[in-house]
Design a protein around this motif. Sequence first.
Motif, mmCIF file in Angstrom:
data_model
loop_
_atom_site.group_PDB
_atom_site.id
_atom_site.type_symbol
_atom_site.label_atom_id
_atom_site.label_comp_id
_atom_site.label_asym_id
_atom_site.label_seq_id
_atom_site.Cartn_x
_atom_site.Cartn_y
_atom_site.Cartn_z
ATOM 1 N N ASP A 6 0.830 -1.225 0.000
ATOM 2 C CA ASP A 6 0.000 0.000 0.000
ATOM 3 C C ASP A 6 0.854 1.259 0.000
ATOM 4 O O ASP A 6 0.522 2.248 -0.658
ATOM 5 C CB ASP A 6 -0.910 0.014 1.226
ATOM 6 C CG ASP A 6 -2.030 -1.001 1.067
ATOM 7 O OD1 ASP A 6 -2.727 -1.269 2.054
ATOM 8 O OD2 ASP A 6 -2.184 -1.520 -0.059
ATOM 9 N N VAL A 7 1.949 1.194 0.780
ATOM 10 C CA VAL A 7 2.837 2.359 0.858
ATOM 11 C C VAL A 7 3.457 2.625 -0.522
ATOM 12 O O VAL A 7 3.532 3.772 -0.983
ATOM 13 C CB VAL A 7 3.952 2.126 1.909
ATOM 14 C CG1 VAL A 7 4.936 3.278 1.928
ATOM 15 C CG2 VAL A 7 3.349 1.922 3.281
ATOM 16 N N ILE A 8 3.842 1.554 -1.199
ATOM 17 C CA ILE A 8 4.492 1.694 -2.520
ATOM 18 C C ILE A 8 3.493 2.275 -3.529
ATOM 19 O O ILE A 8 3.810 3.208 -4.277
ATOM 20 C CB ILE A 8 5.018 0.319 -3.012
ATOM 21 C CG1 ILE A 8 5.902 -0.344 -1.967
ATOM 22 C CG2 ILE A 8 5.712 0.446 -4.369
ATOM 23 C CD1 ILE A 8 7.120 0.422 -1.517
ATOM 24 N N HIS A 9 2.277 1.723 -3.520
ATOM 25 C CA HIS A 9 1.264 2.213 -4.465
ATOM 26 C C HIS A 9 0.922 3.673 -4.190
ATOM 27 O O HIS A 9 0.739 4.466 -5.123
ATOM 28 C CB HIS A 9 0.006 1.335 -4.389
ATOM 29 C CG HIS A 9 0.201 0.029 -5.078
ATOM 30 N ND1 HIS A 9 -0.824 -0.798 -5.426
ATOM 31 C CD2 HIS A 9 1.336 -0.596 -5.487
ATOM 32 C CE1 HIS A 9 -0.334 -1.877 -6.030
ATOM 33 N NE2 HIS A 9 0.967 -1.778 -6.068
ATOM 34 N N ALA A 10 0.859 3.999 -2.889
ATOM 35 C CA ALA A 10 0.564 5.389 -2.534
ATOM 36 C C ALA A 10 1.676 6.316 -3.034
ATOM 37 O O ALA A 10 1.412 7.444 -3.467
ATOM 38 C CB ALA A 10 0.410 5.520 -1.026
#
Length: 693
Positions: free
Chosen positions: A69-73
């Motif tokens: 999620d952090v990467i996609h964000a």
Amino acid sequence: MAEKICVAVRVRPSISEESPSGTFWKIEDNRISLHKLHGTPISGLSYAFDHVFDESCSNSKVYELLTKDVIHAAVDGFNGTAFAYGQTSSGKTFTMNGSLNDPGIIHRAVNDVFQKIQMISDREFLIRVSYMEIYNEEINDLFAVENQKLPIHESLERGIFVAGLREEIVNNAEQVIKLLESGEVNRHFGETNMNARSSRSHTIFRMVIESKGIDTGSSDYSSSDAIRVSVLNLVDLAGSERIAKTGAGGVRLKEGKYINKSLMVLGNVINKLSNGAKQRAHIPYRDSKLTRILQTALGGNAKTSIICTVAPEEVHIEETKGTLQFASRAKRITNCAQVNEILTDAALLKRQQLEIEDLRRKLQGSRSEVLEQEILKLRNDMLKYELEREKLEMELEEERRSHKEREQHIRDQQLKIKNLSSLVSDGNRSSSQDSMKESPKDECNDFKTPCFKETSNNAFVAKRSNYSELPDFSPLPDSFSNVADEDTWFKMNKGYIADLDSLQTTPARKVQSFPPQDITPLHKFNLLYELHCQDCSNDNYKLELQNLKTQLELVIKEKDELQRKHEEEVQINRRLMGEISELKQELDLSNNSLESSAQRYGNLEREFQKLKDERDSLLQTVSESSKNITFLTDQKENILKDLNCEVQRRKDLEAEIKQFSVAFASRQRSLASIHGEFKSKIEKLRAEKLVRY
Ligand SMILES: Nc1ncnc2c1ncn2[C@@H]1O[C@H](COP(=O)(O)OP(=O)(O)OP(=O)(O)O)[C@@H](O)[C@H]1O
């Protein structure tokens, strides 16, 4: 939006052959707790996190549940940080870098970023990567070994950044992996009692993801033109270590001290942040390079995930407890992540300014230049066409004039021919008349000289002999004898033959000595001449006839010549007429292309005007933006002034408090001495009283 840091604990597989003798760590769902061997949980040592991964868990699962999620964000414009924290040899590097079979978080993140970017069709991306390590509290560039001891700077535009760090622009995951591999070679590893390949530095792999909406031609500025810049940090920390356990000495000992110190500062920062807003007066980010670089990730504008790795062995129970406490505190930290295109007004203004500059460059540069050049070219073309048209018009005018002249010339020639023709006939007539005048009347009786007399009604009459009354007969006899035939003379004298051509109108003879079509005036004259010569014995008359014949021949020759010239003139005229019509066609074509050029020119002028207007409005925006910047700068300066005043006031207050304290102390001292004096006096009085009693 405020949100808690995402924290997970990962327990690595045990590397000790000894089975636990007293306690063990039990994992249930997202909870880890210390249990006694027979299963009773030890109170106060149970911790819950966002995720707890047991020994069997793969890097892939850790990535999916904790970091993805952090990467996609980050791709969507949020700052992101993922880091691994834990004691030495607990599996941090294994989690971040992984193995061949099970790549770690960094590899997966890199692949994921590029995969996600490929799925986003309405934005274009620019990715830059850098790789650094903090070794003995010094920042080194892992992409460029020569870049050592790099300083940390802070600016409104870039936030906190390492100056001089090499950034590589990358287009695909493979490129990044190769760079990472080259960077790994430069990283500090060392052997300790705890880990054969222990990380002796903290490493930070950084991706800067810049993206911009692809221009869809919509007028909505924010949706297509705003630039997002997000920073993604993937951090592999060095492990905290007990010197006794690692058996470190010399270089390893020095490294260990730095590692522990910076981890202690990290712990402090986490502690302070987890205490809540009231006690967060001062967060000691500046106490270590690590916390300074991770400042945004800890309590700032970022989405952060922490994986705390622990060793399951009983021997590491204290370190594990410490890590779990660290993780629990980190769990309480609240971050406030925002898409970075709306980071600050100043940044936005700056961005707008850049975009406006870019647009202006484009407008002033390539496009307008091309347009201006095209307009100039068209102007030149138009001038060329105009000149050509003028030239053609002049040529046409010239042709018309010469055509007229030629026509006049032809008319003159025709007139001349006509005049000559009439002159010939007049000559015939007058010579006949003259000869008639000159011949004496008496001679007529002797020689029966032909006498040309006008007929009474002035009409042409060719009198025929009796035999020639038949319609098929020519008025002239086939042959003449030496004796003049009465009828013939009568015919010659009375029948006034002035117009030789009219002889052709008489019906053809049945038996002809020459074909009728060959009968030219000269032939006719010859005939008559011969006729006269045969019958006439008068030499003068013969000579006269001879002269007349020569004259007639000359005139006819001249007439033929003129006729030929006339035909030639007609031919030239026809050719010129053809040329004129071709020129006319050419002129029409030129006029058409001139018209279309004028139209194109008009269109370009309009487009140019539109671009000019656009440029003016952009300039307007620039000036507004500049005003805004000035306003913000003024505001900032005012705030700084206020701050300085506050600092000054604080200093004054402190000085006042100091003074007051000094005065208070001296007063306290004087009071104490007065008190002492009083006390001694009272005691003295008491003693005196006792003595008195
Ligand atoms: N989850 C795991 N599964 C399998 N092996 C693991 C796991 N975690 C760690 N290991 C192994 O344990 C050893 C130590 O791990 P690693 O080097 O990752 O620890 P570390 O925390 O990075 O240590 P240091 O702080 O000293 O660098 C390595 O041999 C690694 O392969």
